[in-house]
Each structure stands twice: as structure tokens, then as C-alpha cells.
Design a protein around this motif. Structure first.
Motif, PDB file in Angstrom:
ATOM      1  N   THR A 175       0.869  -1.174   0.000  1.00  0.00           N
ATOM      2  CA  THR A 175       0.000   0.000   0.000  1.00  0.00           C
ATOM      3  C   THR A 175       0.903   1.219   0.000  1.00  0.00           C
ATOM      4  O   THR A 175       1.828   1.321   0.813  1.00  0.00           O
ATOM      5  N   TRP A 176       0.650   2.129  -0.931  1.00  0.00           N
ATOM      6  CA  TRP A 176       1.459   3.335  -1.068  1.00  0.00           C
ATOM      7  C   TRP A 176       0.644   4.545  -0.606  1.00  0.00           C
ATOM      8  O   TRP A 176      -0.461   4.756  -1.087  1.00  0.00           O
ATOM      9  N   ARG A 177       1.203   5.319   0.334  1.00  0.00           N
ATOM     10  CA  ARG A 177       0.534   6.523   0.827  1.00  0.00           C
ATOM     11  C   ARG A 177       1.141   7.764   0.189  1.00  0.00           C
ATOM     12  O   ARG A 177       2.359   7.878   0.070  1.00  0.00           O
ATOM     13  N   THR A 207      -4.170   6.960  -0.730  1.00  0.00           N
ATOM     14  CA  THR A 207      -3.388   5.730  -0.862  1.00  0.00           C
ATOM     15  C   THR A 207      -3.676   5.056  -2.199  1.00  0.00           C
ATOM     16  O   THR A 207      -4.733   5.278  -2.812  1.00  0.00           O
ATOM     17  N   LEU A 208      -2.725   4.223  -2.627  1.00  0.00           N
ATOM     18  CA  LEU A 208      -2.885   3.423  -3.847  1.00  0.00           C
ATOM     19  C   LEU A 208      -2.384   2.008  -3.595  1.00  0.00           C
ATOM     20  O   LEU A 208      -1.439   1.794  -2.827  1.00  0.00           O
ATOM     21  N   PRO A 241      -1.256  -7.450  -8.715  1.00  0.00           N
ATOM     22  CA  PRO A 241      -0.495  -8.214  -9.712  1.00  0.00           C
ATOM     23  C   PRO A 241      -1.235  -8.418 -11.027  1.00  0.00           C
ATOM     24  O   PRO A 241      -0.607  -8.686 -12.052  1.00  0.00           O
ATOM     25  N   ASP A 242      -2.568  -8.313 -11.009  1.00  0.00           N
ATOM     26  CA  ASP A 242      -3.352  -8.541 -12.226  1.00  0.00           C
ATOM     27  C   ASP A 242      -3.471  -7.301 -13.105  1.00  0.00           C
ATOM     28  O   ASP A 242      -4.245  -7.284 -14.066  1.00  0.00           O
ATOM     29  N   GLY A 243      -2.706  -6.222 -12.790  1.00  0.00           N
ATOM     30  CA  GLY A 243      -2.745  -5.028 -13.618  1.00  0.00           C
ATOM     31  C   GLY A 243      -3.834  -4.042 -13.243  1.00  0.00           C
ATOM     32  O   GLY A 243      -4.135  -3.131 -14.021  1.00  0.00           O
ATOM     33  N   ARG A 244      -4.418  -4.202 -12.064  1.00  0.00           N
ATOM     34  CA  ARG A 244      -5.449  -3.279 -11.593  1.00  0.00           C
ATOM     35  C   ARG A 244      -4.868  -2.367 -10.517  1.00  0.00           C
ATOM     36  O   ARG A 244      -3.983  -2.761  -9.746  1.00  0.00           O
ATOM     37  N   ILE A 245      -5.363  -1.138 -10.474  1.00  0.00           N
ATOM     38  CA  ILE A 245      -4.964  -0.167  -9.467  1.00  0.00           C
ATOM     39  C   ILE A 245      -6.214   0.282  -8.725  1.00  0.00           C
ATOM     40  O   ILE A 245      -7.294   0.442  -9.327  1.00  0.00           O
ATOM     41  N   SER A 246      -6.118   0.455  -7.421  1.00  0.00           N
ATOM     42  CA  SER A 246      -7.249   0.914  -6.628  1.00  0.00           C
ATOM     43  C   SER A 246      -6.722   1.755  -5.479  1.00  0.00           C
ATOM     44  O   SER A 246      -5.541   1.685  -5.114  1.00  0.00           O
ATOM     45  N   GLY A 247      -7.608   2.556  -4.912  1.00  0.00           N
ATOM     46  CA  GLY A 247      -7.193   3.377  -3.789  1.00  0.00           C
ATOM     47  C   GLY A 247      -8.156   4.519  -3.553  1.00  0.00           C
ATOM     48  O   GLY A 247      -9.326   4.469  -3.943  1.00  0.00           O
ATOM     49  N   THR A 248      -7.644   5.561  -2.913  1.00  0.00           N
ATOM     50  CA  THR A 248      -8.461   6.727  -2.602  1.00  0.00           C
ATOM     51  C   THR A 248      -7.620   7.990  -2.731  1.00  0.00           C
ATOM     52  O   THR A 248      -6.409   7.976  -2.454  1.00  0.00           O
ATOM     53  N   THR A 249      -8.248   9.056  -3.158  1.00  0.00           N
ATOM     54  CA  THR A 249      -7.582  10.354  -3.230  1.00  0.00           C
ATOM     55  C   THR A 249      -7.658  11.085  -1.897  1.00  0.00           C
ATOM     56  O   THR A 249      -7.112  12.169  -1.752  1.00  0.00           O
ATOM     57  N   THR A 268       6.146  14.033 -10.689  1.00  0.00           N
ATOM     58  CA  THR A 268       4.868  14.685 -10.453  1.00  0.00           C
ATOM     59  C   THR A 268       4.197  14.255  -9.164  1.00  0.00           C
ATOM     60  O   THR A 268       3.367  14.993  -8.619  1.00  0.00           O
ATOM     61  N   VAL A 269       4.523  13.057  -8.657  1.00  0.00           N
ATOM     62  CA  VAL A 269       3.872  12.581  -7.445  1.00  0.00           C
ATOM     63  C   VAL A 269       4.787  11.576  -6.746  1.00  0.00           C
ATOM     64  O   VAL A 269       5.562  10.871  -7.399  1.00  0.00           O
ATOM     65  N   GLU A 270       4.712  11.558  -5.420  1.00  0.00           N
ATOM     66  CA  GLU A 270       5.570  10.690  -4.616  1.00  0.00           C
ATOM     67  C   GLU A 270       4.738   9.987  -3.557  1.00  0.00           C
ATOM     68  O   GLU A 270       3.856  10.588  -2.938  1.00  0.00           O
ATOM     69  N   PHE A 271       5.024   8.698  -3.366  1.00  0.00           N
ATOM     70  CA  PHE A 271       4.336   7.888  -2.361  1.00  0.00           C
ATOM     71  C   PHE A 271       5.373   7.222  -1.466  1.00  0.00           C
ATOM     72  O   PHE A 271       6.532   7.045  -1.851  1.00  0.00           O
TER      73      PHE A 271
END
Length: 279
Positions: free
Chosen positions: A170-172, A192-193, A197-205, A272-275
Motif C-alpha cells: 500500500t502506497w501513501r 493511498t494506492l 499483480p493482475d494489472g489493476r490499481i485501486s485506492g483513494t484520493t 509529479t507525485v511521490e508515495f
């Protein structure tokens, strides 16, 4: 008398001009910023370097803090960017022969209490960047010099690395670029993001949930299209952060993982963005 007086004034002015010219060319004087007359693509500066030592505030040579990974990258775009242990930074640089000018520096504003001395190291390096006036590269060692030729920082060329996989942690959100300004992420709401492994991304802004697809090829990264819920952010700062983060994800072109940090850059090479890894 009037003509003589005028001639005297002109002679005095000429003498002042010659004196100033002599001062400008005095040894150690450097009143100009070097122009990038040599294409950046031809500079031995290019690449990633790890800080090994720097000139301390009391005139001593200080070794880089043990346990830190202070890396700076001179990019073909005329940007120097990286982290000297804590915050991400970036700056413009110009090079002409062995002359080098750096600055001003913009960075995120996180506090890093450990390891001890890390914040002092970062502050000192940021102070030394603007007084950099030259450099030498000998083998895998880069030395930055001030305008009098004194050594102020040394680096070793960083070994080539292969990015660890994005999937799993999990990346914050830690920071993002608001136009040309680097900003730290809001402490709350938390963004978080997760890359699966299946090529999907999920998280919250922090306000809305996001989901979609991503693909990698070496260090190349593409994200999207993303589906985003439509809840309103009550905090205007959270709204602005969400907007910038979504734009950064949509323009993703490359990524780099260093320790617990994930950096995403656009096609121009600008970060542009860092986690940071949290799990």
C-alpha cells in the motif's frame, strides 16, 4: 574651463569602468550564471549520484549520514532532482564546460526524525547547491566546487538498479507537484494506492475512491483510464490535492522505487507525485 571639466568627468568615468572590469575578472570572482552552451546530453554530469560527503557549516568535511540513501539525478531536461535522505527536491541547472549553476531548489516539506542528522544533512546540501559554480568528474566520482574552486560536495555514481515490482504494498501519498511547486501531502485526508499483480490499481484520493488499470515495462508506467467516485471534498485543499494527483497519475510515464519511496514522473521526466510504502 567647461570643456576641461567635461573631459575630466569622462576620464574619471573611464577609469571607474576599467576598475570595475578588473574587479569582474579578478581571480575567484564569478558574477554570471553559465549558459548551457554545451548540450546537456553531452555532459558527464548526467545520471544518478549518491552523496558521500559535504562541506560542513564549521568548515569540516562531513560524511553522509549512515543509513540514508541520498541520491541526486542530473537529467537531460536541465533538471536535477532526487532526495538527500528525506524530502524530494528539484531544481534547474545550467552547465558550460566545467562550470555549473544550480537552483533555486523546491522540495516537499516532510519531517524525518530518523536517522539522526538527516534533516541537518538535507538543510546543508540545500544551502550548498546555490553556491555551486563548477564540477569535476573523475571515474565514478563527482565533485562539486564553489566559485573559488573549493570542494563542497562529493558523490559516487549510483549503480544501475532494477525497479522492484509495484504490486503488493500500500502506497501513501507523500507529495505532489502543483504546477512548478513541490507540495507535501495533507496529513488528512489520507490518499493511498494499491497496485495489484493482475494489472489493476485501486485506492483513494482522500475524498474519492479510484480504480482502473495500469501497465509497466521496465521503468515505463501507464495508468488509466481511472474510474473515480463523485463525492465532494469538504476541504478546498483536499480538492486541489485530488485534482493534482489525478492529473499526475493520468500523465504517468515512468516510475522509480528507492527504498520505501515510489516516484512517478511524466513524459518530460518531471517527477509529479511521490508515495511512501506503508504496508
Amino acid at each position: 574651463m567647461k570643456a576641461l571639466k567635461g573631459s575630466a568627468i569622462l576620464a574619471a568615468a573611464a577609469a571607474v569602468a576599467l576598475f570595475l572590469a578588473g574587479c569582474t575578472n579578478a581571480p575567484g570572482a564569478d558574477n554570471t550564471t553559465p549558459n548551457a552552451t554545451v548540450p546537456v546530453a553531452e555532459s558527464p554530469l548526467l545520471g544518478t549520484w549518491q552523496l558521500t560527503s559535504f562541506f560542513g557549516a564549521n568548515g569540516e568535511t562531513v560524511r553522509a549520514v549512515a543509513g540514508s540513501v541520498p541520491l541526486v539525478t542530473f537529467e537531460r531536461t536541465g533538471k536535477v532532482a532526487g532526495s538527500v535522505g528525506c524530502n524530494r527536491f528539484s531544481a534547474d541547472y545550467t552547465v558550460s564546460g566545467t562550470r555549473l549553476a544550480i537552483g533555486p531548489t523546491v522540495s516537499t516539506l516532510m519531517a524525518c526524525p530518523a536517522p539522526p542528522g538527516l534533516m541537518d544533512q538535507e538543510q546543508r546540501v540545500f544551502e550548498l547547491f546555490p553556491v555551486t559554480a563548477g564540477y569535476t568528474v573523475a571515474g565514478d566520482t563527482l565533485t562539486l566546487l564553489d566559485r573559488t574552486g573549493n570542494r563542497i560536495m562529493t558523490f559516487d555514481r549510483a549503480p544501475a538498479t532494477t525497479n522492484p515490482p509495484l504490486a503488493g504494498p500500500t502506497w501513501r501519498l507523500a507529495g505532489f507537484a502543483d504546477g512548478v511547486t513541490a507540495r507535501s501531502a495533507l496529513a488528512s485526508p489520507n490518499a493511498t494506492l494499491i497496485f495489484s499483480p493482475d494489472g489493476r490499481i485501486s485506492g483513494t484520493t482522500g475524498c474519492n475512491d479510484v480504480s482502473g488499470a495500469y501497465a509497466t515495462n521496465g521503468t515505463a508506467l501507464s495508468i488509466g483510464p481511472l474510474a473515480v467516485t463523485e463525492r465532494a471534498c469538504l476541504d478546498p485543499a483536499a480538492t486541489a490535492q485530488e485534482r493534482e494527483v489525478l492529473a499526475a497519475l493520468g500523465s504517468a510515464a515512468t516510475y522509480a522505487i528507492q527504498g520505501d519511496r515510489l516516484d512517478i514522473s511524466d513524459a518530460a521526466g518531471s517527477r509529479t507525485v511521490e508515495f511512501v510504502r506503508v504496508a
